[in-house]
Design an enzyme around this catalytic site. Structure first.
Site, PDB file in Angstrom:
ATOM      1  N   CYS A 380       0.819  -1.210   0.000  1.00 25.19           N
ATOM      2  CA  CYS A 380       0.000   0.000   0.000  1.00 25.19           C
ATOM      3  C   CYS A 380       0.859   1.267   0.000  1.00 25.19           C
ATOM      4  CB  CYS A 380      -0.978  -0.044   1.171  1.00 25.19           C
ATOM      5  SG  CYS A 380      -2.404   0.999   0.883  1.00 25.19           S
ATOM      6  N   HIS A 515      -3.489  -4.965   0.586  1.00 28.82           N
ATOM      7  CA  HIS A 515      -2.910  -5.503   1.826  1.00 28.82           C
ATOM      8  C   HIS A 515      -3.059  -7.026   1.818  1.00 28.82           C
ATOM      9  CE1 HIS A 515      -2.078  -1.782   3.987  1.00 28.82           C
ATOM     10  NE2 HIS A 515      -3.182  -1.303   3.448  1.00 28.82           N
ATOM     11  N   GLU A 517      -1.501  -9.190   3.254  1.00 27.50           N
ATOM     12  CA  GLU A 517      -1.296  -9.794   4.579  1.00 27.50           C
ATOM     13  C   GLU A 517      -2.628 -10.106   5.266  1.00 27.50           C
ATOM     14  OE1 GLU A 517      -0.643  -6.703   3.723  1.00 27.50           O
ATOM     15  OE2 GLU A 517      -1.066  -5.245   5.320  1.00 27.50           O
TER      16      GLU A 517
HETATM   17  N1  GLN Z   1      -1.765   6.762   3.082  1.00 29.82           N
HETATM   18  C1  GLN Z   1      -1.946   6.043   1.871  1.00 29.82           C
HETATM   19  C2  GLN Z   1      -3.340   6.229   1.305  1.00 29.82           C
HETATM   20  O1  GLN Z   1      -4.243   6.624   1.995  1.00 29.82           O
HETATM   21  C3  GLN Z   1      -1.660   4.574   2.070  1.00 29.82           C
HETATM   22  C4  GLN Z   1      -2.607   3.874   2.998  1.00 29.82           C
HETATM   23  C5  GLN Z   1      -2.118   2.536   3.458  1.00 29.82           C
HETATM   24  O2  GLN Z   1      -0.952   2.258   3.374  1.00 29.82           O
HETATM   25  N2  GLN Z   1      -2.994   1.741   3.988  1.00 29.82           N
HETATM   26  O3  GLN Z   1      -3.564   6.007   0.148  1.00 29.82           O
END
Ligand code: GLN
Length: 539
Positions: A380, A515, A517
């Site tokens: 992410c 994600h 994970e």
């Molecule tokens: N801050 C970034 C976004 O909002 C990544 C979010 C994250 O890593 N879950 O897009």
């Protein structure tokens, strides 16, 4: 008839009620459909806007509901996919109650905590169990008995048992057996007191799980049995363990299934062979791999709980232990310090995150991995920062940034897309939940998902992973990134959003906007983590 197992906690918070409940569920899940339900006492609707340092990781379900970490244990131990209705919070309970009242559903009545709020909770549990065709509903009540905020859940549990009877509703209580300094003896008094608190609420446990440093002695078991009105075989030890995945077997060996059979009539006969084999590769690995997690919440490891678990799953797959080094990226002030902080590691993960703190350090860590061919997995934010790094150091846009941190950048390589711009309500505006991505043929991503047997293939492979983010790689720059050597190996079905990226010239340089994970388990480790640990081993 659905059978209910209600798990409560006493004495202390943080004893691992979720893991204990999930372990019981695991033993039953071979023969029965077990549906976990978690009841949180807080008034937030969900933990989405809580600080991970305070509350641990925010877990996201396929349907996009944000829930707490315990759902990670449930999904991992039960090999199941949960939905948002399985998480009650007092915020949600009161919200629905208020809506019912306004709709006139209580017309003529005085709406009261008991029986209306507690009754609403009971109806909710039944509805979840029914809608999922559950054989067993595993209800975990958050907090510690005596907490004011969880009283209504306890009352709901009491009334459920009085309605459905002992043969359909079983109470399991997790407590703590301390060994006070200087005494060197296990003490049962806090357990007696917490059971007495439960009894004041009309609940008498059918089994007591005793968390302790070492296995509880027989004399303590006898004492608890006598003072707390439970048969001695229903006092089960829950000693500290190296790996939480060994807990189901620990309960099994103490014959918890007989206690459950005697109470609920369930006759489970789990075959733990495959599970035990995988647990043993965690407990007795033949090799060792060290992976750095470069983040900003490193002070509370729980904020990266699923990343840690996914690494252990991948380690078990490769029969290697995975030692995790948490690197606080506020200390990674340049590529040189990245080099010294990461000199002894085999692979690097930059996990999800929000905001500006520590992000230049993360970008330095990415650069160090890219330039030195060190296996890298970006999750992410870890994908967004990897494209920022490329844009700055390969494409020659030193000002490239995400507008989350620098709204005035001349190269907004990561940005909020136009259709998301008018959103003001922080509580519910993220791109949340499962989304598909189409992987490009011949990519490493495709190879990795293929060999895990995941995804749906037409001519190309479509995979689904969970998301929790607001920003995206700006499609305007895709071409420039590709020209710089980056492969955008997974795209949203409309071709607009970069979901997976990789550097084909690198040993293992992968990142995803998702994600993965969150869907990893011991028996089905997340493919990208398997890929990373595999590459780290070779490295
Ligand atoms: N801050 C970034 C976004 O909002 C990544 C979010 C994250 O890593 N879950 O897009």
């Amino acid at each position: 008839m659905v059978k209910y197992i209600v798990v409560t906690g006493g004495v202390l918070s943080g004893l691992g009620k979720g893991v204990a409940a999930a372990s019981i569920g695991h033993l039953l899940s071979y023969d029965y459909k077990v549906v976990p339900i978690k009841c949180d006492g807080y008034l937030n609707v969900d933990p989405g806007t809580m600080n991970p340092i305070e509350h641990g990781e925010v877990f996201v379900l396929d349907d996009g509901t944000e829930v707490d970490m315990d759902f990670g244990h449930y999904e991992r131990f039960l090999n199941t996919t949960c939905n948002g209705r399985q998480n009650l919070t007092m915020g949600k309970v009161f919200h629905e109650l208020y809506e019912k009242e306004r709709k006139g559903e209580f017309l003529g009545k005085t709406v009261q905590l008991v029986p209306h709020a507690s009754g609403h909770i009971v109806d909710w549990w039944k509805e979840v169990a029914k809608s999922q065709d559950a054989d067993v509903a595993l209800v975990e009540i958050g907090g510690t008995v005596g907490d004011m905020e969880n009283e209504l859940y306890l009352e709901a549990a009491r009334s459920l048992r009085s309605e459905l009877g002992k043969e359909n509703v079983m109470f399991v209580h997790l407590t703590y057996i301390p060994i006070p300094g200087g005494v060197n003896e296990q003490k049962s008094k806090p357990t007696q007191q917490s059971v007495s608190l439960l009894m004041q609420r009309g609940i008498s446990p059918d089994a007591i799980l005793c968390r302790s440093r070492e296995q509880v002695s027989d004399s303590i078991k006898r004492k608890i049995s006598m003072f707390c009105n439970v048969p001695q075989n229903a006092v089960i030890g829950a000693p500290d363990v190296t790996s939480v995945y060994s807990i189901p077997k620990g309960f099994y060996e103490q014959d918890i299934l007989t206690v459950i059979k005697n109470t609920l009539g369930l006759d489970a006969k789990p075959d733990l062979t495959d599970w035990t084999k995988r647990v043993n590769s965690i407990l007795f690995p033949t090799k060792k791999t060290t992976v750095a997690i470069c983040g900003k919440y490193t002070a509370l490891e729980d904020s990266y709980a699923s990343v840690v678990e996914a690494l252990h799953h991948a380690g078990a797959y490769h029969d290697t232990s995975v030692e995790i080094k948490f690197v606080d990226t506020e200390n990674v002030v340049d590529v040189q310090s990245a080099k010294s902080l990461l000199s002894d590691i085999d692979a690097v993960i930059v996990p999800g995150g929000f905001g500006s703190r520590g992000i230049e350090g993360k970008i330095n860590a990415v650069r160090y991995c890219r330039e030195n061919n060190i296996p890298y997995l970006g999750l992410c934010y870890g994908l967004q920062l990897a494209v920022i790094e490329l844009m700055r150091n390969v494409c020659g846009h030193p000002d490239a940034h995400t507008t989350e941190v620098n709204p005035d950048t001349t190269t907004p390589i990561v940005d909020i897309l136009p259709d998301q711009k008018n959103v003001t309500d922080l509580g519910g505006t993220l791109r949340l939940g499962a989304y598909p991505a189409i992987l490009s043929g011949g990519s490493l991503a495709e190879k990795i998902y293929d060999s895990a047997g995941l995804g749906v293939r037409n001519s190309l492979l479509t995979v689904s992973e969970r998301h929790r983010h607001r920003y995206e790689v700006n499609p305007k720059y895709h071409k420039e990134l590709i020209e710089a050597g980056l492969k955008i190996s997974g795209l949203s079905p409309d071709g607009r959003l970069a979901e997976f990226i990789e550097l084909p010239t690198h040993k293992f340089f992968m990142a995803t906007q998702a994600h993965p994970e969150l869907k990893s388990s011991l028996q089905k480790p997340a493919p990208l983590f398997v890929g990373l640990v595999g590459a780290a081993k070779k490295y």
